[in-house]
Design a protein around this motif. Structure first.
Motif, PDB file in Angstrom:
ATOM      1  N   THR A   1      22.913  -0.743 -21.866  1.00 58.77           N
ATOM      2  CA  THR A   1      22.568  -0.813 -23.278  1.00 58.77           C
ATOM      3  C   THR A   1      23.375   0.232 -24.018  1.00 58.77           C
ATOM      4  OG1 THR A   1      20.768  -0.664 -24.906  1.00 58.77           O
ATOM      5  CG2 THR A   1      20.613   0.765 -22.993  1.00 58.77           C
ATOM      6  N   PRO A   2      23.974  -0.119 -25.155  1.00 59.74           N
ATOM      7  CA  PRO A   2      24.735   0.887 -25.884  1.00 59.74           C
ATOM      8  C   PRO A   2      23.818   1.814 -26.649  1.00 59.74           C
ATOM      9  CG  PRO A   2      24.696  -1.132 -27.138  1.00 59.74           C
ATOM     10  CD  PRO A   2      23.990  -1.423 -25.838  1.00 59.74           C
ATOM     11  N   PHE A   3      24.321   2.964 -26.980  1.00 61.32           N
ATOM     12  CA  PHE A   3      23.685   3.768 -28.012  1.00 61.32           C
ATOM     13  C   PHE A   3      24.131   3.219 -29.357  1.00 61.32           C
ATOM     14  CE2 PHE A   3      23.713   7.389 -24.833  1.00 61.32           C
ATOM     15  CZ  PHE A   3      22.328   7.498 -24.756  1.00 61.32           C
ATOM     16  N   VAL A   4      23.353   3.503 -30.383  1.00 53.10           N
ATOM     17  CA  VAL A   4      23.805   3.233 -31.734  1.00 53.10           C
ATOM     18  C   VAL A   4      24.018   4.581 -32.411  1.00 53.10           C
ATOM     19  CG1 VAL A   4      21.411   2.978 -32.577  1.00 53.10           C
ATOM     20  CG2 VAL A   4      23.312   2.071 -33.932  1.00 53.10           C
ATOM     21  N   LEU A   5      25.170   4.746 -33.025  1.00 48.53           N
ATOM     22  CA  LEU A   5      25.494   5.970 -33.761  1.00 48.53           C
ATOM     23  C   LEU A   5      24.863   5.844 -35.136  1.00 48.53           C
ATOM     24  CD1 LEU A   5      27.001   8.630 -34.254  1.00 48.53           C
ATOM     25  CD2 LEU A   5      29.065   7.285 -34.754  1.00 48.53           C
TER      26      LEU A   5
ATOM     27  N   GLY B   1      12.424  14.240 -27.605  1.00 45.67           N
ATOM     28  CA  GLY B   1      12.583  12.803 -27.427  1.00 45.67           C
ATOM     29  C   GLY B   1      13.261  12.207 -28.636  1.00 45.67           C
ATOM     30  N   GLN B   2      13.591  10.910 -28.540  1.00 47.95           N
ATOM     31  CA  GLN B   2      14.296  10.264 -29.645  1.00 47.95           C
ATOM     32  C   GLN B   2      13.456  10.190 -30.910  1.00 47.95           C
ATOM     33  OE1 GLN B   2      16.769   6.817 -28.826  1.00 47.95           O
ATOM     34  NE2 GLN B   2      15.994   5.771 -30.644  1.00 47.95           N
ATOM     35  N   ALA B   3      12.151  10.034 -30.778  1.00 42.52           N
ATOM     36  CA  ALA B   3      11.296   9.929 -31.965  1.00 42.52           C
ATOM     37  C   ALA B   3      11.409  11.178 -32.831  1.00 42.52           C
ATOM     38  CB  ALA B   3       9.841   9.710 -31.545  1.00 42.52           C
ATOM     39  N   ASP B   4      11.419  12.354 -32.194  1.00 43.55           N
ATOM     40  CA  ASP B   4      11.536  13.603 -32.953  1.00 43.55           C
ATOM     41  C   ASP B   4      12.912  13.726 -33.599  1.00 43.55           C
ATOM     42  OD1 ASP B   4       8.968  14.282 -32.233  1.00 43.55           O
ATOM     43  OD2 ASP B   4       9.569  15.592 -30.591  1.00 43.55           O
ATOM     44  N   ALA B   5      13.954  13.327 -32.875  1.00 47.49           N
ATOM     45  CA  ALA B   5      15.305  13.383 -33.435  1.00 47.49           C
ATOM     46  C   ALA B   5      15.440  12.419 -34.611  1.00 47.49           C
ATOM     47  CB  ALA B   5      16.329  13.042 -32.351  1.00 47.49           C
ATOM     48  N   THR B   6      14.808  11.260 -34.507  1.00 44.64           N
ATOM     49  CA  THR B   6      14.848  10.286 -35.596  1.00 44.64           C
ATOM     50  C   THR B   6      14.183  10.838 -36.846  1.00 44.64           C
ATOM     51  OG1 THR B   6      14.855   8.420 -34.052  1.00 44.64           O
ATOM     52  CG2 THR B   6      14.142   7.968 -36.306  1.00 44.64           C
ATOM     53  N   MET B   7      13.048  11.502 -36.683  1.00 47.76           N
ATOM     54  CA  MET B   7      12.358  12.107 -37.824  1.00 47.76           C
ATOM     55  C   MET B   7      13.234  13.176 -38.480  1.00 47.76           C
ATOM     56  SD  MET B   7       9.505  10.559 -38.262  1.00 47.76           S
ATOM     57  CE  MET B   7       8.712  11.701 -39.414  1.00 47.76           C
ATOM     58  N   ALA B   8      13.947  13.944 -37.654  1.00 45.96           N
ATOM     59  CA  ALA B   8      14.833  14.977 -38.194  1.00 45.96           C
ATOM     60  C   ALA B   8      15.998  14.353 -38.958  1.00 45.96           C
ATOM     61  CB  ALA B   8      15.355  15.855 -37.058  1.00 45.96           C
TER      62      ALA B   8
ATOM     63  N   PHE C   1      23.199   9.839 -31.444  1.00 47.39           N
ATOM     64  CA  PHE C   1      23.349   8.614 -30.653  1.00 47.39           C
ATOM     65  C   PHE C   1      21.957   8.270 -30.132  1.00 47.39           C
ATOM     66  CE2 PHE C   1      27.738   9.926 -30.730  1.00 47.39           C
ATOM     67  CZ  PHE C   1      28.435   8.727 -30.731  1.00 47.39           C
ATOM     68  N   ALA C   2      21.478   7.075 -30.474  1.00 46.26           N
ATOM     69  CA  ALA C   2      20.091   6.721 -30.175  1.00 46.26           C
ATOM     70  C   ALA C   2      19.995   5.376 -29.473  1.00 46.26           C
ATOM     71  CB  ALA C   2      19.283   6.679 -31.470  1.00 46.26           C
ATOM     72  N   ASN C   3      18.902   5.199 -28.726  1.00 49.09           N
ATOM     73  CA  ASN C   3      18.587   3.899 -28.146  1.00 49.09           C
ATOM     74  C   ASN C   3      18.341   2.927 -29.302  1.00 49.09           C
ATOM     75  OD1 ASN C   3      16.935   1.684 -27.155  1.00 49.09           O
ATOM     76  ND2 ASN C   3      16.723   2.858 -25.275  1.00 49.09           N
ATOM     77  N   PRO C   4      19.011   1.773 -29.295  1.00 50.70           N
ATOM     78  CA  PRO C   4      18.907   0.887 -30.455  1.00 50.70           C
ATOM     79  C   PRO C   4      17.543   0.251 -30.672  1.00 50.70           C
ATOM     80  CG  PRO C   4      20.161  -0.158 -28.700  1.00 50.70           C
ATOM     81  CD  PRO C   4      19.938   1.256 -28.282  1.00 50.70           C
ATOM     82  N   VAL C   5      16.787   0.002 -29.602  1.00 43.82           N
ATOM     83  CA  VAL C   5      15.525  -0.729 -29.762  1.00 43.82           C
ATOM     84  C   VAL C   5      14.531   0.025 -30.649  1.00 43.82           C
ATOM     85  CG1 VAL C   5      13.541  -1.710 -28.563  1.00 43.82           C
ATOM     86  CG2 VAL C   5      15.828  -2.033 -27.632  1.00 43.82           C
ATOM     87  N   PRO C   6      14.181   1.285 -30.339  1.00 43.84           N
ATOM     88  CA  PRO C   6      13.254   1.982 -31.233  1.00 43.84           C
ATOM     89  C   PRO C   6      13.859   2.350 -32.581  1.00 43.84           C
ATOM     90  CG  PRO C   6      13.990   3.441 -29.469  1.00 43.84           C
ATOM     91  CD  PRO C   6      14.486   2.078 -29.133  1.00 43.84           C
ATOM     92  N   ALA C   7      15.190   2.359 -32.689  1.00 46.87           N
ATOM     93  CA  ALA C   7      15.822   2.733 -33.956  1.00 46.87           C
ATOM     94  C   ALA C   7      15.955   1.560 -34.926  1.00 46.87           C
ATOM     95  CB  ALA C   7      17.203   3.330 -33.687  1.00 46.87           C
ATOM     96  N   LEU C   8      15.855   0.322 -34.414  1.00 50.49           N
ATOM     97  CA  LEU C   8      16.094  -0.855 -35.256  1.00 50.49           C
ATOM     98  C   LEU C   8      15.197  -0.939 -36.498  1.00 50.49           C
ATOM     99  CD1 LEU C   8      16.873  -3.711 -32.703  1.00 50.49           C
ATOM    100  CD2 LEU C   8      18.370  -2.830 -34.498  1.00 50.49           C
ATOM    101  N   PRO C   9      13.893  -0.662 -36.399  1.00 52.46           N
ATOM    102  CA  PRO C   9      13.066  -0.749 -37.613  1.00 52.46           C
ATOM    103  C   PRO C   9      13.545   0.174 -38.734  1.00 52.46           C
ATOM    104  CG  PRO C   9      11.679  -0.686 -35.665  1.00 52.46           C
ATOM    105  CD  PRO C   9      13.070  -0.390 -35.201  1.00 52.46           C
ATOM    106  N   GLN C  10      13.935   1.405 -38.377  1.00 54.49           N
ATOM    107  CA  GLN C  10      14.422   2.344 -39.395  1.00 54.49           C
ATOM    108  C   GLN C  10      15.784   1.923 -39.940  1.00 54.49           C
ATOM    109  OE1 GLN C  10      13.139   3.468 -36.426  1.00 54.49           O
ATOM    110  NE2 GLN C  10      11.180   4.183 -37.242  1.00 54.49           N
ATOM    111  N   ILE C  11      16.593   1.316 -39.077  1.00 52.93           N
ATOM    112  CA  ILE C  11      17.896   0.830 -39.530  1.00 52.93           C
ATOM    113  C   ILE C  11      17.716  -0.325 -40.513  1.00 52.93           C
ATOM    114  CG2 ILE C  11      20.005  -0.366 -38.785  1.00 52.93           C
ATOM    115  CD1 ILE C  11      19.805   1.241 -36.153  1.00 52.93           C
TER     116      ILE C  11
END
Length: 337
Positions: A138-142, A200-207, A217-227
């Motif tokens: 699975t790729p990361f998404v930048l 974890g990624q959730a904390d980095a996403t909030m930041a 660089f994040a896992n795309p699945v949990p990042a998709l809603p915010q994207i």
């Protein structure tokens, strides 16, 4: 006297012949026994060790392939969760298991990263475990926060170069694959950025959403809603090929950083010295399973693109990843306790 010498020499020669014949018979017996075992494989349940907690992505991936594998082998494939020490507890269990093909491990890129980081383990990942097959990657998404006024990889690189000392990138922890992807990015881009680790990624996403970070660089699945909501901007995916869930998002390789390719992977390994016939049986059955559209769809819903290939291909990927990440670790002076 001469006759006695001849008799002794003949007796010695006869003894050597007998020993050689016995040796050949033993070898032949072992070959026959091994062939019989291989042809009988499997004749009991197989354990598939997942070195993480139940319900997570790794556990779901393992269960996706375990059921059809059990049907093909006509033996139960029992998924066992053995979490702890970032996957090392489960890996150590499989590394020390009998080399008979009945204990498998769901491995992932973290195993290669741990070797690159020089983490002290009770086993040698490449010597004590034998690759079976690459299940998928699975790729990361930048991603960049909406407050950062960049919309492409080229613009992000330019932003980093024009703002030395002011650019931060986040990850899911020191020594994580997401950190190494970020370190590789700034190294290849010839710019600088300060790494900020999170739990974890959730904390980095909030930041990112709060403006404390420039990119990650994040896992795309949990990042998709915010994207999709616009809270985060997807600049590119880290693999060399496009990602189905983000069809309009270019790759980093296409959009300003030629040669960049980071695709966290999942695969199956087993104890070293496992008979080649058992590994070949598993590899062949799993390759067919991974070619099925319904399995590919199930894996894709987990964010994983089904792969396959030979055991040798998987071994080559592991070796090249370890070599690459060792250089990144050394260049970025990454240290973990």
């Amino acid at each position: 006297m001469m006759l006695d010498m001849i008799k002794n020499d003949f007796a010695f020669f006869l003894t050597r012949i007998q020993e050689a014949v016995i040796g050949l018979l033993v070898v032949a017996a072992l070959v026959v026994f091994g062939t019989a075992q291989a042809s009988d494989y499997p004749n009991k349940a197989i354990r598939l060790v997942v070195p993480y907690t139940p319900g997570g992505p790794a556990d779901s991936i393992a269960r996706t392939v375990a059921e059809p594998l059990a049907l093909k082998l006509k033996q139960a494939v029992v998924v066992e969760n053995k979490p702890g020490a970032s996957g090392a507890i489960g890996a150590a269990l499989v590394a020390s298991a009998a080399p008979d093909g009945y204990t498998l491990l769901l491995s992932n890129i973290s195993d290669a990263v741990a070797v690159a980081l020089g983490v002290k383990l009770t086993y040698h990942f490449q010597k004590d475990l034998a690759p079976i097959i690459l299940l998928g990657d699975t790729p990361f998404v930048l991603i960049a926060g909406s407050s950062v006024k960049v919309s492409s990889v080229k613009e992000l690189i330019e932003f980093c170069k024009n703002n030395p000392g002011k650019v931060n990138f986040g990850s899911s922890g020191t020594g994580s694959a997401s950190q190494l992807a970020g370190e590789l990015f700034i190294s290849m881009a010839g710019c600088s950025a300060t790494h900020v680790p999170y739990k974890g990624q959730a904390d980095a996403t909030m930041a990112l959403m709060g403006g404390q970070l420039t990119f990650a660089f994040a896992n795309p699945v949990p990042a998709l809603p915010q994207i999709k909501s616009g809270a985060l901007r997807a600049l590119a995916v880290s693999s060399k090929t496009s990602y189905r869930s983000l069809p309009d998002t270019p790759t980093v390789n296409q959009d300003g950083l030629a040669g960049f390719d980071v695709s966290p992977w999942f695969g199956l390994v087993t104890a070293a010295q496992t008979p080649a016939a058992a590994i070949a049986r598993l590899q062949n059955e799993l390759a067919e399973i991974l070619s099925r559209p319904e399995i590919q769809d199930k894996l894709f819903r987990l964010g994983v693109q089904a792969k396959g290939g030979s055991s040798a291909d998987f071994a080559s990927l592991i070796s090249s990843d370890i070599k690459r990440w060792k250089k990144v670790v050394q260049d970025a002076n990454i240290k973990v306790e």
